[in-house]
Design a protein around this motif. Structure first.
Motif, PDB file in Angstrom:
ATOM      1  N   ILE A  79       9.803 -63.322 -83.114  1.00 22.99           N
ATOM      2  CA  ILE A  79       9.454 -62.727 -81.823  1.00 22.99           C
ATOM      3  C   ILE A  79      10.103 -63.526 -80.692  1.00 22.99           C
ATOM      4  O   ILE A  79      10.658 -62.945 -79.751  1.00 22.99           O
ATOM      5  CB  ILE A  79       7.920 -62.655 -81.642  1.00 22.99           C
ATOM      6  N   LYS A  80      10.088 -64.844 -80.784  1.00 23.77           N
ATOM      7  CA  LYS A  80      10.722 -65.683 -79.760  1.00 23.77           C
ATOM      8  C   LYS A  80      12.216 -65.387 -79.667  1.00 23.77           C
ATOM      9  O   LYS A  80      12.778 -65.282 -78.578  1.00 23.77           O
ATOM     10  CB  LYS A  80      10.503 -67.168 -80.065  1.00 23.77           C
ATOM     11  N   GLU A  81      12.873 -65.260 -80.822  1.00 29.07           N
ATOM     12  CA  GLU A  81      14.313 -64.967 -80.825  1.00 29.07           C
ATOM     13  C   GLU A  81      14.589 -63.578 -80.242  1.00 29.07           C
ATOM     14  O   GLU A  81      15.541 -63.399 -79.487  1.00 29.07           O
ATOM     15  CB  GLU A  81      14.892 -65.071 -82.240  1.00 29.07           C
ATOM     16  N   ILE A  82      13.759 -62.603 -80.606  1.00 29.18           N
ATOM     17  CA  ILE A  82      13.916 -61.241 -80.076  1.00 29.18           C
ATOM     18  C   ILE A  82      13.810 -61.272 -78.554  1.00 29.18           C
ATOM     19  O   ILE A  82      14.599 -60.649 -77.851  1.00 29.18           O
ATOM     20  CB  ILE A  82      12.857 -60.283 -80.666  1.00 29.18           C
ATOM     21  N   ARG A  83      12.844 -62.019 -78.031  1.00 26.16           N
ATOM     22  CA  ARG A  83      12.677 -62.125 -76.574  1.00 26.16           C
ATOM     23  C   ARG A  83      13.913 -62.738 -75.933  1.00 26.16           C
ATOM     24  O   ARG A  83      14.367 -62.273 -74.887  1.00 26.16           O
ATOM     25  CB  ARG A  83      11.438 -62.953 -76.231  1.00 26.16           C
ATOM     26  N   ALA A  84      14.466 -63.781 -76.549  1.00 28.91           N
ATOM     27  CA  ALA A  84      15.649 -64.447 -75.998  1.00 28.91           C
ATOM     28  C   ALA A  84      16.869 -63.522 -76.034  1.00 28.91           C
ATOM     29  O   ALA A  84      17.678 -63.505 -75.102  1.00 28.91           O
ATOM     30  CB  ALA A  84      15.941 -65.729 -76.766  1.00 28.91           C
ATOM     31  N   ILE A  85      16.986 -62.738 -77.092  1.00 33.06           N
ATOM     32  CA  ILE A  85      18.141 -61.863 -77.274  1.00 33.06           C
ATOM     33  C   ILE A  85      18.076 -60.647 -76.354  1.00 33.06           C
ATOM     34  O   ILE A  85      19.078 -60.236 -75.785  1.00 33.06           O
ATOM     35  CB  ILE A  85      18.243 -61.411 -78.755  1.00 33.06           C
ATOM     36  N   THR A  86      16.876 -60.077 -76.200  1.00 35.46           N
ATOM     37  CA  THR A  86      16.742 -58.799 -75.503  1.00 35.46           C
ATOM     38  C   THR A  86      16.142 -58.880 -74.109  1.00 35.46           C
ATOM     39  O   THR A  86      16.156 -57.897 -73.389  1.00 35.46           O
ATOM     40  CB  THR A  86      15.850 -57.849 -76.324  1.00 35.46           C
TER      41      THR A  86
END
Length: 130
Positions: A79-86
């Motif tokens: 979820i943290k990576e998704i937030r950073a990416i999107t």
């Protein structure tokens, strides 16, 4: 050898997120009236040479969709990576992860798609490029 000024710029760039890098590329394209896609095309024939004659459709593909197949054991990190990416909020990123398989990012270059895939895979997710 790169000067100290160039080393500082390189360090700054290496700390950016994928989205920030994308924005930087667009800003540089606008400022200098160039297009960053040209070097990618120059690299494509070399990359295609190793693919063989059995995959002509793959050679022509220039945009990819990153699909999150499943979050894996480290859902919070994904979820943290998704937030950073999107740049999604926490709720939206969690919903995207919860409803996997789901599209993370569409119409991105192969390099950006691979970078996103590597980040999500490192976080424990199962990712596919389409």
């Amino acid at each position: 050898m790169a000067s100290e000024k160039l080393n500082q710029i390189i360090e700054e760039i290496s700390s950016l997120t994928v989205l920030e890098l994308s924005e930087l590329v667009k800003a540089l394209e606008d400022k200098f009236g160039v297009q960053a896609a040209a070097p990618v095309m120059a690299m494509a024939p070399g990359a295609m040479a190793g693919a063989g004659a059995g995959a002509p459709a793959e050679e022509e593909k220039t945009s990819f969709t990153v699909v999150l197949k499943e979050a894996g054991p480290n859902k919070i990190q994904v979820i943290k990576e998704i937030r950073a990416i999107t740049n999604l909020g926490l709720k939206e990123a969690k919903e995207l992860v919860d409803k996997a398989p789901s599209k993370v990012k569409e119409n991105v270059s192969k390099e950006e798609a691979e970078e996103i895939k590597n980040k999500l895979t490192a976080a424990g997710a199962v990712v596919e490029l389409e």
